[in-house]
Design an enzyme around this catalytic site. Structure first.
Site, PDB file in Angstrom:
ATOM      1  N   SER A   1      35.090  23.756  86.131  1.00 39.11           N
ATOM      2  CA  SER A   1      35.816  22.884  85.198  1.00 39.11           C
ATOM      3  C   SER A   1      35.126  21.525  85.192  1.00 39.11           C
ATOM      4  O   SER A   1      34.450  21.159  86.166  1.00 39.11           O
ATOM      5  CB  SER A   1      37.258  22.723  85.689  1.00 39.11           C
ATOM      6  OG  SER A   1      37.885  21.621  85.070  1.00 39.11           O
TER       7      SER A   1
ATOM      8  N   TYR B   1      43.202  21.255  92.432  1.00 38.83           N
ATOM      9  CA  TYR B   1      42.434  21.884  91.340  1.00 38.83           C
ATOM     10  C   TYR B   1      41.022  21.308  91.307  1.00 38.83           C
ATOM     11  O   TYR B   1      40.027  22.057  91.345  1.00 38.83           O
ATOM     12  CB  TYR B   1      43.148  21.646  90.017  1.00 38.83           C
ATOM     13  CG  TYR B   1      42.502  22.324  88.830  1.00 38.83           C
ATOM     14  CD1 TYR B   1      42.720  23.669  88.562  1.00 38.83           C
ATOM     15  CD2 TYR B   1      41.679  21.603  87.955  1.00 38.83           C
ATOM     16  CE1 TYR B   1      42.128  24.289  87.468  1.00 38.83           C
ATOM     17  CE2 TYR B   1      41.090  22.219  86.866  1.00 38.83           C
ATOM     18  CZ  TYR B   1      41.318  23.562  86.624  1.00 38.83           C
ATOM     19  OH  TYR B   1      40.725  24.171  85.552  1.00 38.83           O
TER      20      TYR B   1
ATOM     21  N   LYS C   1      37.588  23.357  92.173  1.00 32.82           N
ATOM     22  CA  LYS C   1      36.577  23.560  91.129  1.00 32.82           C
ATOM     23  C   LYS C   1      35.248  22.918  91.527  1.00 32.82           C
ATOM     24  O   LYS C   1      34.174  23.398  91.135  1.00 32.82           O
ATOM     25  CB  LYS C   1      37.075  23.004  89.792  1.00 32.82           C
ATOM     26  CG  LYS C   1      38.268  23.763  89.219  1.00 32.82           C
ATOM     27  CD  LYS C   1      37.897  25.208  88.889  1.00 32.82           C
ATOM     28  CE  LYS C   1      39.018  25.962  88.187  1.00 32.82           C
ATOM     29  NZ  LYS C   1      38.653  27.347  87.874  1.00 32.82           N
TER      30      LYS C   1
HETATM   31  P1  NDP Z   1      44.985  30.990  81.212  1.00 29.94           P
HETATM   32  O1  NDP Z   1      46.297  30.635  81.833  1.00 29.94           O
HETATM   33  O2  NDP Z   1      44.978  31.371  79.787  1.00 29.94           O
HETATM   34  O3  NDP Z   1      44.247  32.115  82.033  1.00 29.94           O
HETATM   35  C1  NDP Z   1      44.307  32.229  83.426  1.00 29.94           C
HETATM   36  C2  NDP Z   1      43.994  33.669  83.744  1.00 29.94           C
HETATM   37  O4  NDP Z   1      43.894  33.841  85.148  1.00 29.94           O
HETATM   38  C3  NDP Z   1      45.047  34.613  83.231  1.00 29.94           C
HETATM   39  O5  NDP Z   1      44.393  35.693  82.615  1.00 29.94           O
HETATM   40  C4  NDP Z   1      45.767  35.070  84.493  1.00 29.94           C
HETATM   41  O6  NDP Z   1      46.218  36.397  84.295  1.00 29.94           O
HETATM   42  C5  NDP Z   1      44.642  34.998  85.503  1.00 29.94           C
HETATM   43  N1  NDP Z   1      45.049  34.818  86.900  1.00 29.94           N
HETATM   44  C6  NDP Z   1      45.676  33.752  87.437  1.00 29.94           C
HETATM   45  N2  NDP Z   1      45.871  33.943  88.758  1.00 29.94           N
HETATM   46  C7  NDP Z   1      45.326  35.155  89.044  1.00 29.94           C
HETATM   47  C8  NDP Z   1      45.194  35.922  90.224  1.00 29.94           C
HETATM   48  N3  NDP Z   1      45.672  35.475  91.399  1.00 29.94           N
HETATM   49  N4  NDP Z   1      44.600  37.119  90.153  1.00 29.94           N
HETATM   50  C9  NDP Z   1      44.111  37.577  88.977  1.00 29.94           C
HETATM   51  N5  NDP Z   1      44.201  36.911  87.825  1.00 29.94           N
HETATM   52  C10 NDP Z   1      44.816  35.713  87.862  1.00 29.94           C
HETATM   53  O7  NDP Z   1      44.072  29.709  81.470  1.00 29.94           O
HETATM   54  P2  NDP Z   1      42.593  29.344  81.032  1.00 29.94           P
HETATM   55  O8  NDP Z   1      42.027  30.347  80.126  1.00 29.94           O
HETATM   56  O9  NDP Z   1      42.657  27.936  80.627  1.00 29.94           O
HETATM   57  O10 NDP Z   1      41.837  29.398  82.447  1.00 29.94           O
HETATM   58  C11 NDP Z   1      40.721  30.236  82.706  1.00 29.94           C
HETATM   59  C12 NDP Z   1      39.800  29.504  83.658  1.00 29.94           C
HETATM   60  O11 NDP Z   1      39.241  28.368  82.989  1.00 29.94           O
HETATM   61  C13 NDP Z   1      40.498  28.972  84.898  1.00 29.94           C
HETATM   62  O12 NDP Z   1      39.690  29.149  86.032  1.00 29.94           O
HETATM   63  C14 NDP Z   1      40.657  27.488  84.578  1.00 29.94           C
HETATM   64  O13 NDP Z   1      40.727  26.721  85.737  1.00 29.94           O
HETATM   65  C15 NDP Z   1      39.378  27.231  83.802  1.00 29.94           C
HETATM   66  N6  NDP Z   1      39.370  26.041  82.973  1.00 29.94           N
HETATM   67  C16 NDP Z   1      40.295  25.858  81.975  1.00 29.94           C
HETATM   68  C17 NDP Z   1      40.247  24.721  81.198  1.00 29.94           C
HETATM   69  C18 NDP Z   1      41.212  24.467  80.081  1.00 29.94           C
HETATM   70  O14 NDP Z   1      41.230  23.348  79.524  1.00 29.94           O
HETATM   71  N7  NDP Z   1      42.020  25.427  79.692  1.00 29.94           N
HETATM   72  C19 NDP Z   1      39.241  23.679  81.414  1.00 29.94           C
HETATM   73  C20 NDP Z   1      38.332  23.973  82.491  1.00 29.94           C
HETATM   74  C21 NDP Z   1      38.402  25.103  83.224  1.00 29.94           C
HETATM   75  P3  NDP Z   1      47.568  36.969  84.998  1.00 29.94           P
HETATM   76  O15 NDP Z   1      48.626  35.952  84.782  1.00 29.94           O
HETATM   77  O16 NDP Z   1      47.808  38.271  84.317  1.00 29.94           O
HETATM   78  O17 NDP Z   1      47.210  37.150  86.423  1.00 29.94           O
END
Ligand code: NDP
Length: 252
Positions: free
Chosen positions: A144, A157, A161
């Protein structure tokens, strides 16, 4: 055009948001997709979307913080998809807006456990598979821009990251002899389920948008091209890097 035909791409947290954006783009480039997530309904919906675009896709319920679960799900994934070529450790958790003076160890560990331990377990399982296959491959940790700017109020967080960059650099060095490339993707502000509450907060959205030169948040699909690039086996000299896709946020 990058051709990922015949390649298998794993995306943890691929059932929504950035993960699904990356999976969709890799599928468009010809890859077979494997998704891991905890929520079976979200997994099914994502697989339906990918199959509707003509992709071969499967999903497995897996909590990336569970060591046995990760090992077993990797075995199941390879049994179904036949092999592995690229793995995106994308599953992540964010903080709950608790001020640093009040945050407790359990809450700190919840975030670090998913973002750092979960990525360690995912990339280790993927690396073991790639080494066994003996044909190289690509590993990507989704970090991130919080690894660059101060993530005040979201310290666990930002710390987790940032730690991923150390993991990526170490693995890039250690796994190069196996033709395995290891890079980090650093998305900027992207509208997803995770970031939705921040986007809904008018003041926060205004501040972050005004500090983003392209003057908007990203759509999750805009992380797709970078994912295709990082999975592309022809970028054989690109490893150990941190690819920032943030609309210019970190250079403004
Ligand atoms: P979402 O909430 O849309 O996606 C998060 C995903 O992670 C979901 O598919 C969730 O699925 C899965 N997940 C969470 N915990 C677990 C776990 N313990 N085991 C398996 N799967 C898990 O968020 P984003 O798309 O925004 O996030 C995706 C990545 O991008 C993350 O690492 C986030 O930190 C990073 N990011 C996001 C930014 C943003 O602005 N959105 C900016 C920078 C980085 P389920 O609930 O089914 O487990």
């Amino acid at each position: 055009m990058t051709d990922l035909a015949g390649r298998v791409v794993l995306v943890t947290g691929g059932n929504g948001g950035i993960g699904l954006g990356m999976a969709t783009a890799c599928a468009s480039a010809g890859a077979r997709i494997v998704i891991w997530g905890r929520d079976a309904d979200k997994n099914d919906a994502a697989v339906d979307k990918l199959r509707a675009q003509g992709a071969i896709a499967d999903a497995f319920v897996c909590d990336v913080t569970d060591p046995d679960g990760v090992a077993q799900t990797m075995a199941k994934s390879v049994a179904v998809a036949g092999r592995l070529d690229a793995a995106f450790a994308n599953a992540g958790a964010t903080g709950r807006g608790i001020p640093f003076l009040d945050v407790d160890l359990a809450e700190w560990r919840r975030v670090v456990n998913t973002n750092l331990d979960g990525t360690f377990l995912t990339l280790q399982a993927a690396a073991r598979q790639l080494v066994e296959q003996g044909e190289g491959g690509a590993l990507v940790a989704v970090s991130s821009t919080s690894a660059i700017h101060g993530a005040a109020g979201n310290e666990a967080y930002g710390t987790s990251k940032t730690a991923l960059l150390g993991l990526v650099r170490a693995l890039a060095v250690g796994l190069a002899r196996h033709q395995i490339r290891v890079n980090a993707l650093l998305p900027g502000w992207t509208l997803t389920e995770m970031s939705g509450p921040g986007y809904a907060n008018e003041r926060f959205r205004a501040v972050t948008t005004s500090r983003t030169p392209v003057r908007r948040w990203a759509d999750a699909s805009e992380m797709g091209p970078a994912a295709v690039y990082l999975a592309d086996p022809t970028i054989s000299f690109h490893t150990g890097d941190t690819l920032v896709v943030d609309g210019g946020y970190t250079v403004f």
